[in-house]
Design an enzyme around this catalytic site. Structure first.
Site, short mmCIF file in Angstrom:
data_model
loop_
_atom_site.label_atom_id
_atom_site.label_comp_id
_atom_site.label_asym_id
_atom_site.label_seq_id
_atom_site.Cartn_x
_atom_site.Cartn_y
_atom_site.Cartn_z
N GLU A 145 -5.66 -8.13 -0.58
CA GLU A 145 -6.36 -7.83 0.67
C GLU A 145 -7.82 -7.57 0.33
OE1 GLU A 145 -4.76 -5.05 3.54
OE2 GLU A 145 -2.70 -5.56 2.96
N GLU A 202 0.82 -1.23 0.00
CA GLU A 202 0.00 0.00 0.00
C GLU A 202 0.85 1.27 0.00
OE1 GLU A 202 -3.04 -0.20 3.07
OE2 GLU A 202 -4.14 -1.70 1.92
#
Ligand code: AHR
Length: 503
Positions: free
Chosen positions: A292, A173
């Site tokens: 995710e 991320e």
């Protein structure tokens, strides 16, 4: 009662269902590793301190690849802290979750646990506080058989064979301002490209995942993917997608349609990746690692769970321990339908996460382990979805949502395995108050007979499994299924997820 129609034809395929789509994710976060999978004093703990009851549940869940060790955690992680003699491993501050990392469980121990649960290791390298040299060091330690300083170090630490890790994430991320070492798309794209090239020079067989957006609602979404892929297209195999959903402000109608958002997310990233491919005139195709995804009550984390204080860095605190309802499990099952509907491009995915932390499996220290409501759609889909995902024709009524506009009341995907001759159908009814009668044309499946049916629903859509009542919610056989003259009919209760197996 509303009605819907579905046509299944095994000749019309989307793509092969890759086992890696049923991956999981274990982060050093809260009670996931410590007091979750690893609890040396527990009555079921084995010689290495791993809970056997958790191992059994993870196996039953049917998880293929497991991403490790983060997540936000990895962006401050020094991998070498977690190998070597345990009594010499340093305790470190984990800035991502404001906790103390004891490093009691590291690469060797985790790999041993993966052997117990029959899963493949997917490693993330730290591109937050670290860079190319440390990524190369970890790769050398993990994958070079012997004869170099780091591979010999691994052997001295008790592991003769290389770990042979295939799947690697280039950071985590990196578009998120919360991420240690957060970068612009330009800066990350250059670093990811250089890291990928260097890693392939060391081990050409690795499969690399570059960071996409941490949600489709990031302000940089779309442009992030374009810029990052422009730098890395020829160097990577996958771009990641991350998405979490929660019911906000009591808007259950929109929450039940979360998979519509996931569909759009995937399709936008595919379009962007293919745009970069066209601009570069590339021959290869970059696929998606949806590494995710889950239901996560993120607002609760911000409001309740957050740990603060210069003198407050707990070990294994209770963090992100969402307790999932029936409605959450229906949305969850629908997210799996979305992944399978895009089987041609989503070829890897990781449920975030596995134990205690936004997890299908919960544990109590010294006590039992149990299945959350979300356990069931995962375990059943992972077991039944085999072969090819099929292109379906679905005709269903729609309903209005504040978030996503008009959406179908029913969502569906099917898979067909030519070898076994089995077909699996996965369905959701998003209506809050009405059952739907679904008619499925199965005439192309020959003499199809029902092998299994499972429906998850409840008069109380907020029902949950808890320590006090761990078996309150479970799927039941769906007794409404009839097959006659090539037509199957099934009643889908309101707010329900259903799986059918035909053979
Ligand atoms: O899964 C929990 C967290 O969500 C992960 O650490 C991070 O990557 C994401 O924001």
């Amino acid at each position: 009662m509303p009605t819907a129609r579905l046509t299944i034809d095994p000749h019309f395929t989307i793509g092969r269902v890759h086992r890696r789509v049923f991956g999981g994710f274990v982060e050093h976060l809260g009670r996931h590793v410590y007091d979750g999978i690893h609890e040396p004093g527990h009555p079921t703990a084995d010689a290495e301190g791993f809970r056997a009851d958790v191992v059994e549940l993870v196996k039953e869940l049917g998880v293929s690849t497991i991403r490790y060790p983060g997540g936000n955690f990895v962006s401050g992680f020094r991998w070498e802290d977690s190998v070597g003699p345990r009594d010499q491993r340093p305790r470190r501050l984990d800035l991502a979750w404001h906790s103390t990392e004891t490093n009691e469980v590291g690469l060797h121990e985790f790999s041993s646990w993966l052997d117990k649960v029959d899963s493949e290791l997917m490693l993330a390298v730290n591109l937050g506080t670290r860079g190319i040299p440390e990524a190369l060091d970890l790769l050398e330690y993990a994958n070079i058989p012997s004869g170099t300083a780091l591979s010999e170090g691994r052997i001295a630490n008790g592991r003769t064979d290389a770990f042979g890790v295939k799947m690697w994430c280039l950071g985590n991320e990196m578009d998120g301002p919360w991420q240690l070492g957060h970068r612009s798309a330009e800066d990350y794209g250059k670093l990811a490209s250089q890291t990928a090239k260097a890693m392939r020079q060391l081990d050409p067989s690795v499969e690399l995942v570059v960071c996409g957006s941490s949600s489709a609602h990031m302000p940089t979404f779309g442009e992030w993917e374009r810029v990052v892929l422009t730098h890395t297209y020829e160097d990577v195999d996958y771009i990641s997608c991350h998405a979490y959903y929660e019911e906000k402000g009591g808007d259950l109608a929109s929450f039940l349609a979360s998979a519509v958002d996931m569909d759009r997310f995937i399709e936008t990233v595919v379009a962007t990746a293919d745009h970069v491919k066209a601009v570069l005139g590339s021959e290869k195709t970059v696929n998606i690692s949806f590494d995710e995804w889950n239901v996560w009550y993120l607002t609760r984390f911000h409001d309740v769970d957050r740990i603060e204080g210069i003198d407050n860095w707990p070990v294994a605190p209770r963090l992100l321990e969402d307790v999932y309802s029936v409605a959450d499990a229906v949305v969850f099952g629908n997210l799996m339908i979305s992944l399978l509907k895009h089987a041609d491009r989503v070829t890897s995915a990781s449920l975030a996460q596995l134990v205690n932390v936004i997890a299908p499996i919960m544990t109590e220290p010294g006590g039992p382990a149990w299945r959350q409501t979300t356990f069931f759609p995962f375990s059943i889909t992972s077991r039944l979805a085999q072969g090819e995902a099929l292109e379906l024709k679905l005709d269903a009524p729609t309903y209005a949502t504040a978030e996503y506009g008009e959406v179908p009341l029913v969502d569906a995907v099917a898979t067909h395995d030519a070898e076994s001759g089995r077909t699996a159908v996965f369905l959701v009814n998003r209506s809050q108050d009405e059952a739907v009668t679904l008619t499925v044309d199965v005439s192309t499946l020959g003499d199809a007979a029902l092998l299994e049916s499972h429906t998850l629903s409840d008069d109380d859509v907020s029902a949950r499994n808890t320590l006090a009542d761990p078996e309150r919610v479970a799927p039941r056989p769906n007794d409404s299924v009839r097959i006659e003259d090539g037509e199957l009919t099934v009643t889908l209760p309101p707010v329900s997820w259903t799986a059918l197996s035909l053979g």
